[in-house]
Scaffold this active site. Structure first.
Site, PDB file in Angstrom:
ATOM      1  N   GLY A  46      -9.081  -6.505 -19.986  1.00  0.00           N
ATOM      2  CA  GLY A  46      -7.998  -5.612 -20.369  1.00  0.00           C
ATOM      3  C   GLY A  46      -8.451  -4.170 -20.232  1.00  0.00           C
ATOM      4  O   GLY A  46      -9.658  -3.889 -20.257  1.00  0.00           O
ATOM      5  N   GLN A  51      -8.339   4.687 -22.019  1.00  0.00           N
ATOM      6  CA  GLN A  51      -9.704   4.388 -21.571  1.00  0.00           C
ATOM      7  C   GLN A  51     -10.011   4.957 -20.197  1.00  0.00           C
ATOM      8  O   GLN A  51     -11.170   4.940 -19.766  1.00  0.00           O
ATOM      9  CB  GLN A  51      -9.938   2.868 -21.540  1.00  0.00           C
ATOM     10  CG  GLN A  51      -9.970   2.235 -22.922  1.00  0.00           C
ATOM     11  CD  GLN A  51     -10.254   0.756 -22.818  1.00  0.00           C
ATOM     12  OE1 GLN A  51      -9.374  -0.020 -22.460  1.00  0.00           O
ATOM     13  NE2 GLN A  51     -11.479   0.349 -23.088  1.00  0.00           N
ATOM     14  N   CYS A  90     -15.544  -4.194 -25.829  1.00  0.00           N
ATOM     15  CA  CYS A  90     -14.634  -3.166 -25.319  1.00  0.00           C
ATOM     16  C   CYS A  90     -15.344  -2.383 -24.232  1.00  0.00           C
ATOM     17  O   CYS A  90     -16.512  -2.020 -24.399  1.00  0.00           O
ATOM     18  CB  CYS A  90     -14.240  -2.232 -26.477  1.00  0.00           C
ATOM     19  SG  CYS A  90     -13.122  -0.911 -25.983  1.00  0.00           S
ATOM     20  N   LEU A  91     -14.647  -2.130 -23.120  1.00  0.00           N
ATOM     21  CA  LEU A  91     -15.267  -1.392 -22.015  1.00  0.00           C
ATOM     22  C   LEU A  91     -15.683   0.016 -22.422  1.00  0.00           C
ATOM     23  O   LEU A  91     -16.532   0.619 -21.782  1.00  0.00           O
ATOM     24  CB  LEU A  91     -14.311  -1.342 -20.816  1.00  0.00           C
ATOM     25  CG  LEU A  91     -14.041  -2.700 -20.127  1.00  0.00           C
ATOM     26  CD1 LEU A  91     -12.951  -2.548 -19.084  1.00  0.00           C
ATOM     27  CD2 LEU A  91     -15.297  -3.283 -19.514  1.00  0.00           C
ATOM     28  N   HIS A 132      -5.684  -6.129 -28.793  1.00  0.00           N
ATOM     29  CA  HIS A 132      -6.775  -5.154 -28.626  1.00  0.00           C
ATOM     30  C   HIS A 132      -6.287  -3.964 -27.793  1.00  0.00           C
ATOM     31  O   HIS A 132      -6.512  -2.804 -28.155  1.00  0.00           O
ATOM     32  CB  HIS A 132      -7.973  -5.849 -27.959  1.00  0.00           C
ATOM     33  CG  HIS A 132      -9.144  -4.960 -27.670  1.00  0.00           C
ATOM     34  ND1 HIS A 132     -10.349  -5.063 -28.328  1.00  0.00           N
ATOM     35  CD2 HIS A 132      -9.290  -3.929 -26.782  1.00  0.00           C
ATOM     36  CE1 HIS A 132     -11.187  -4.126 -27.856  1.00  0.00           C
ATOM     37  NE2 HIS A 132     -10.568  -3.439 -26.913  1.00  0.00           N
ATOM     38  N   GLU A 133      -5.567  -4.268 -26.694  1.00  0.00           N
ATOM     39  CA  GLU A 133      -5.063  -3.178 -25.836  1.00  0.00           C
ATOM     40  C   GLU A 133      -3.961  -2.376 -26.537  1.00  0.00           C
ATOM     41  O   GLU A 133      -3.918  -1.147 -26.421  1.00  0.00           O
ATOM     42  CB  GLU A 133      -4.546  -3.729 -24.501  1.00  0.00           C
ATOM     43  CG  GLU A 133      -5.581  -4.430 -23.644  1.00  0.00           C
ATOM     44  CD  GLU A 133      -6.902  -3.711 -23.524  1.00  0.00           C
ATOM     45  OE1 GLU A 133      -6.919  -2.467 -23.478  1.00  0.00           O
ATOM     46  OE2 GLU A 133      -7.936  -4.401 -23.489  1.00  0.00           O
ATOM     47  N   HIS A 136      -5.386   0.176 -28.720  1.00  0.00           N
ATOM     48  CA  HIS A 136      -5.861   1.375 -27.996  1.00  0.00           C
ATOM     49  C   HIS A 136      -4.753   2.425 -27.881  1.00  0.00           C
ATOM     50  O   HIS A 136      -5.017   3.625 -27.935  1.00  0.00           O
ATOM     51  CB  HIS A 136      -6.298   1.005 -26.577  1.00  0.00           C
ATOM     52  CG  HIS A 136      -7.741   0.599 -26.455  1.00  0.00           C
ATOM     53  ND1 HIS A 136      -8.782   1.442 -26.793  1.00  0.00           N
ATOM     54  CD2 HIS A 136      -8.321  -0.547 -26.018  1.00  0.00           C
ATOM     55  CE1 HIS A 136      -9.941   0.824 -26.560  1.00  0.00           C
ATOM     56  NE2 HIS A 136      -9.684  -0.391 -26.092  1.00  0.00           N
TER      57      HIS A 136
HETATM   58 ZN    ZN Z   1     -11.092  -1.816 -25.717  1.00  0.00          ZN
END
Ligand code: ZN
Length: 161
Positions: A46, A51, A90-91, A132-133, A136
């Protein structure tokens, strides 16, 4: 297509409540494609617009199941049920993993890249990835929900969102 650079924590954009998307044009389509390339290259499941430094209510999810790429534009949570606790990454937080409890089943409403509204139901890991997204887009990071951190060396190959 372009690989975008992923914003790492700490950064103000990651803790910003993002603005609704209003223009459904070719620029948006291209951004979604670039985000998809970027997510695949980063081996994530995701990626949310903040991000990659964009203040937009836009995120993508692809857990490599039968649903393929899910484009979430201006998403809203309509209902949720149950709960699940599992490990997240998480990226924007390389090598950081922790256990997070989230609803197990969700129903959402969102727009696709053409601006058309749709509803979607998900459970298990897909629901987790979507939530999760969506967090964000409100500037909410998974670290605010982690109950227990897991050392990265115990988690070779965990998914990042
Ligand atoms: Zn994330």
């Amino acid at each position: 297509m372009t690989i975008l650079s992923i914003v790492k924590h700490p950064a103000d954009i990651l803790e910003t409540k993002c603005q609704p998307v209003k223009q459904f044009d070719s620029k948006l389509k291209r951004l979604v494609r670039d985000m998809q390339e970027t997510m695949i290259q980063a081996d994530g499941v995701g990626l949310a617009a903040p991000q990659i430094g964009k203040d937009m209510r836009l995120a993508i999810v692809d857990i490599e199941d039968e649903h393929g790429l899910i484009v979430l534009i201006n998403p809203e949570l309509l209902s949720s049920e149950g709960s699940q606790t599992d490990i997240e990454g998480c990226l924007s937080f390389p090598d950081l993993y922790g256990e997070v409890t989230r609803p197990n089943g969700i129903k959402i409403k969102a727009q696709n890249v053409k601006g058309q509204f749709y509803t979607f139901e998900a459970d298990g890991f897909l629901a987790r990835a979507i939530l999760h997204e969506m967090d964000h887009l409100d500037g909410v990071l998974f670290t605010s929900k982690v109950e227990k951190y897991i050392p990265a060396e115990e988690l070779k190959g965990a998914d990042e969102e």
